[in-house]
Write an enzyme that holds these catalytic residues in place. Structure first.
Site, PDB file in Angstrom:
ATOM      1  N   ALA A 158      -5.478  -1.331  -3.905  1.00 36.33           N
ATOM      2  CA  ALA A 158      -4.355  -0.408  -3.669  1.00 36.33           C
ATOM      3  C   ALA A 158      -3.791   0.002  -5.299  1.00 36.33           C
ATOM      4  CB  ALA A 158      -2.504  -1.335  -3.660  1.00 36.33           C
ATOM      5  N   SER A 199      -2.096  -6.573  -6.815  1.00 36.98           N
ATOM      6  CA  SER A 199      -2.069  -5.307  -5.666  1.00 36.98           C
ATOM      7  C   SER A 199      -2.690  -5.909  -4.522  1.00 36.98           C
ATOM      8  CB  SER A 199      -2.847  -4.502  -5.816  1.00 36.98           C
ATOM      9  OG  SER A 199      -4.196  -4.761  -6.131  1.00 36.98           O
ATOM     10  N   ASP A 200      -2.061  -5.076  -3.633  1.00 32.50           N
ATOM     11  CA  ASP A 200      -3.422  -5.463  -2.004  1.00 32.50           C
ATOM     12  C   ASP A 200      -4.306  -4.503  -1.918  1.00 32.50           C
ATOM     13  OD1 ASP A 200      -4.305  -5.524   0.785  1.00 32.50           O
ATOM     14  OD2 ASP A 200      -2.556  -5.576   1.366  1.00 32.50           O
ATOM     15  N   TYR A 201      -5.170  -4.788  -1.547  1.00 34.55           N
ATOM     16  CA  TYR A 201      -6.465  -4.480  -1.528  1.00 34.55           C
ATOM     17  C   TYR A 201      -6.967  -2.910  -2.419  1.00 34.55           C
ATOM     18  CZ  TYR A 201     -11.530  -5.433   0.559  1.00 34.55           C
ATOM     19  OH  TYR A 201     -12.705  -5.228   0.611  1.00 34.55           O
ATOM     20  N   PHE A 242       1.043  -1.690   0.051  1.00 33.42           N
ATOM     21  CA  PHE A 242      -0.222  -0.075   0.085  1.00 33.42           C
ATOM     22  C   PHE A 242       0.749   1.669  -0.413  1.00 33.42           C
ATOM     23  CE2 PHE A 242      -3.041  -2.433   2.272  1.00 33.42           C
ATOM     24  CZ  PHE A 242      -4.013  -2.759   1.713  1.00 33.42           C
TER      25      PHE A 242
END
Ligand code: BGC
Length: 739
Positions: free
Chosen positions: A287, A283-285, A252
């Protein structure tokens, strides 16, 4: 223990599965996989490619969702869904979508699935990578049985700041310890072959630098010079790459002004060009969408462009890739080759996992309760994670003959909290310390009052009951710390003290004059100086998982000797943070002794010592160990060569126990100042009373290298070396590195 079996898969669906299930096949070679990707690839439309690059929360399997799967709208789901639902969705993807590309299911299995192991920081405190590997193996088996193919673990963010709640999820502050733990988990999850029915893909996260969040505030920006990035923060990620980790998750945080989730320097140059990674990056959540508030993308189309260009193959939750990918290609802003590379990376892992073949097609067995073997591994790991920080006059272990034991405190009987952050396993299978102590001593000898409703409770209303019990008891064990919700994601704290009225509870209980043992259960290093001063012994227990209670009871009652060692420095006060053992010396190093101790103009504070409360690597035992005869095999080491460093470690007490022998080095002068100590190796040895063992480490000159920018260099010069029980002690030797 309650059974947790999911709904059985419908008969018709099962028959359909079996009809299409191919024979179990041998694993495809990498070249065969590339051919299979080629064959599939020529048929794929841009939409189908963008679908592969899209991941959503599973949600419920509505008709609309089923139709999307048929259209190839999603390549992956995570979070939720029963084994039966996942099997049904997979069946649709394989049998009813145009190209029959399977879905890959992810999940946050961070420290166990049905069997919850200690939080990763606690696992790191075991300094036992082999046991950590075994635990991850159990987690993989339990996870694979539910139809999930991929865990978003291990988290290997180095953290030097206990304010950051996610310190709980990582392996602490040291790159060597964290790398060993990360590799152990990757190996445990992925097994010998990704294709095996009980293997799941691992995910090295959060790439990169996430743990350096300024002020310990989650999601915060990070500023990390390249040599520190490579020497410290990237070390476990690189080690995981070498261990064959299948996927990475982009972080993030903003890294030196460029968000990690669009950061071509780390995602393309380092990960792909230097490390030759050919799996995929998720990707992160959200992001990718967050590139906009970061101030790095103007709008959603720009975010998609920058995410793909930056090197993120799959977008988690936000839908910028899907929404804009086609128009970005049509308008020639996005090079279609980048899209193709991303999709190939994703398909490669799906093939490696065998999702096109038997593994994708066979219905999962469904969740089952922890096996006895899984619980045994959990108990062993929990026991090894416990760190004894103080033990005045042998306050611990308590004699089994102790008359009445008062168990007090908000964490003595809180199953959910003992599991810790990101716990998947049900709380009702957890055995608390209270239950375990009652079991061990007999219920009539254990009296209990929580004193506080939870760790944050400020009220003193229940103190009198607790203090009354303490008065009538022969000894008191106080279970203090933090509830699970106070660590993990978005759980940063500006104070590290025991929250609520816990210190006041300690004071009142201590006033009874009864012997007091403090057990701290927490997701981070806390500051608890007063509680420690009032207690005869302090045991740090982290959040120790399903079977943490019996492991703690075993140590309290002396059935096992504590052998955990701190994977992170414990500060005296939050004002010392960041405080870590592998710091630079500065031009004005302070001293606790000699004339320098009086010198004001040193690297220290006026109002608190410069030393930590407990140093990295520290932990006591029920026995004592002595270190002697540190021997370096040669006065010189050639660049490209190696030497050995050994010491005699003896059990000088009366109890058989494990010691964690640690090897540290320091280079005294170099073109970039080197840390005052760097851990290079460690070994857990088991010694009987009176037993002595020569512990020998081989030190390769490659382990003396450090980064100058991108370059790894060996610089000849004088090195100090310690074989030590922790980062602040040990016997020193030295050698010279020469060309
Ligand atoms: C976390 C990740 C996690 C992801 C999916 C994010 O908020 O940062 O660690 O894997 O959610 O649940």
């Amino acid at each position: 223990m309650k059974a947790m079996r999911n709904r059985p898969i419908g008969e018709a669906l099962l028959a359909a599965w079996l009809a299409v299930a191919p024979q179990v096949m041998r694993a495809a070679t990498p070249a065969e996989i590339e051919k299979k990707i080629d064959a599939l690839f020529v048929k794929m439309t841009v939409e189908e490619k963008l679908g592969q690059m899209s991941q959503a929360l599973f949600g419920d399997l509505s008709d609309g969702r089923k139709e999307e799967i048929r259209r190839g709208r999603w390549g992956s789901f995570f979070g939720g869904g029963t084994a039966a639902q996942k099997a049904e969705a997979q069946h649709i993807a394989l049998q009813e979508s145009r190209l029959g590309i399977p879905l890959i299911y992810g999940e946050d299995v961070i420290h166990g699935k049905n069997t919850t192991f200690p939080i990763p920081l606690g696992q790191a405190a075991s300094w036992d990578p082999e046991l950590v590997r075994q635990a991850a193996r159990v987690a993989a088996q339990e996870t694979a049985a539910t139809g999930t193919h991929w865990t978003f673990s291990p988290m290997m963010d180095i953290a030097r700041d206990p304010r950051w709640g996610r310190i709980a999820e990582g392996f602490g502050e040291d790159p060597v310890l964290a790398s060993r733990m990360a590799v152990a988990m990757v190996r445990g999850y992925q097994g010998d072959s990704l294709e095996a029915a009980d293997s799941i893909a691992a995910c090295a996260k959060h790439y990169a630098g996430y743990g350096a969040a300024e002020g310990g505030r989650d999601y915060n920006s990070t500023w990390i010079p390249e040599n520190l990035l490579r020497d410290l923060y990237l070390a476990p990620f690189q080690a995981s790459r070498e261990a064959g980790v299948a996927t990475y998750m982009s972080a993030f945080n903003d890294l030196n002004g460029v968000p990690a989730s669009a950061n071509a320097f780390i995602l393309r140059q380092i990960l792909r060009d230097e490390w030759k990674f050919d799996g995929f990056v998720v990707s992160d959540y959200t992001a990718i969408a967050e590139l906009i508030p970061h101030g790095y993308a103007a709008d959603s189309a720009d975010a998609a462009l920058k995410g793909i260009r930056g090197g993120v193959d799959m977008e988690m939750v936000s839908t910028d890739y899907w929404d804009h990918g086609k128009e970005l290609i049509a308008s020639k802003q996005l090079d279609p080759k980048l899209l193709d590379e991303a999709v190939r990376n994703i398909l490669r892992i799906k093939f490696q996992l065998g999702l096109f073949d038997a593994k994708g097609r066979q219905p999962p067995a469904g969740a089952a309760p922890p096996t006895a073997a899984a619980l045994e591994t959990a108990r062993k790991l929990a026991a090894e994670s416990l760190v004894l920080l103080k033990n005045q006059n042998g306050a611990l272990p308590l004699a089994q003959s102790v008359g009445t034991l008062a168990v007090i405190g908000p964490l003595a009987d809180s199953p959910r909290d003992q599991l810790g952050t990101w716990a998947n396993g049900p709380a009702d299978t957890a055995i608390t310390p209270l239950t375990a102590l009652r079991e061990a001593l007999g219920a009539s000898r254990v009296v209990y009052a929580p004193g506080l409703k939870n760790s944050r409770d400020e009220s003193h209303d229940e103190f009198s009951l607790a203090v009354g019990l303490a008065r009538r008891a022969d000894a008191v064990v106080l279970f203090l710390g933090e509830e699970a919700a106070l660590s993990g994601e978005a759980s940063s704290r500006a104070y590290l003290d025991l929250p609520g009225a816990q210190e006041a509870l300690v004071n009142e209980v201590a006033q009874t004059g009864k012997p007091v043992i403090v057990v701290i259960m927490a997701g981070r290093p806390l500051t608890f100086h007063n509680a420690a001063a009032k207690a005869g012994a302090v045991l740090y227990a982290w959040h120790s998982g399903t079977i943490g209670g019996p492991a703690i009871a075993d140590v309290i009652l002396g059935k096992a000797a504590p052998s955990g060692r701190l994977p992170v420095t414990f500060p005296r006060t939050v004002g010392q943070v960041p405080i870590y053992y592998n710091h630079l010396n500065t031009g004005r190093p302070p001293s606790e002794t000699g004339p320098e101790a009086q010198d004001k103009f040193r690297w220290k504070y006026l109002d608190v010592s410069f030393t930590p409360e407990y140093p990295f690597g520290f932990g006591l035992s029920y026995t004592t160990f002595s270190y002697g005869n540190t021997t370096v095999s040669a006065p010189q080491m050639r660049v490209g060569g190696s030497l050995t460093v050994s010491a005699e470690v003896a059990n000088t007490g009366g109890v058989e126990a494990d010691e964690v022998v640690q090897l540290y080095i320091r280079e005294l002068a170099a073109s970039i100042s080197r840390p005052v100590r760097e851990l290079k190796d460690f070994r857990r040895v088991h010694l009987k009373p009176g037993e002595k063992q020569t512990v020998t480490f081989t030190l390769e000159s490659s382990e003396l290298e450090f980064h100058k920018g991108a370059q790894l260099v060996s610089e000849p010069g004088l090195f100090q070396v310690w074989v030590a029980p922790d980062s602040s002690a040990g016997l020193r030797g030295q050698f010279e590195l020469v060309r």
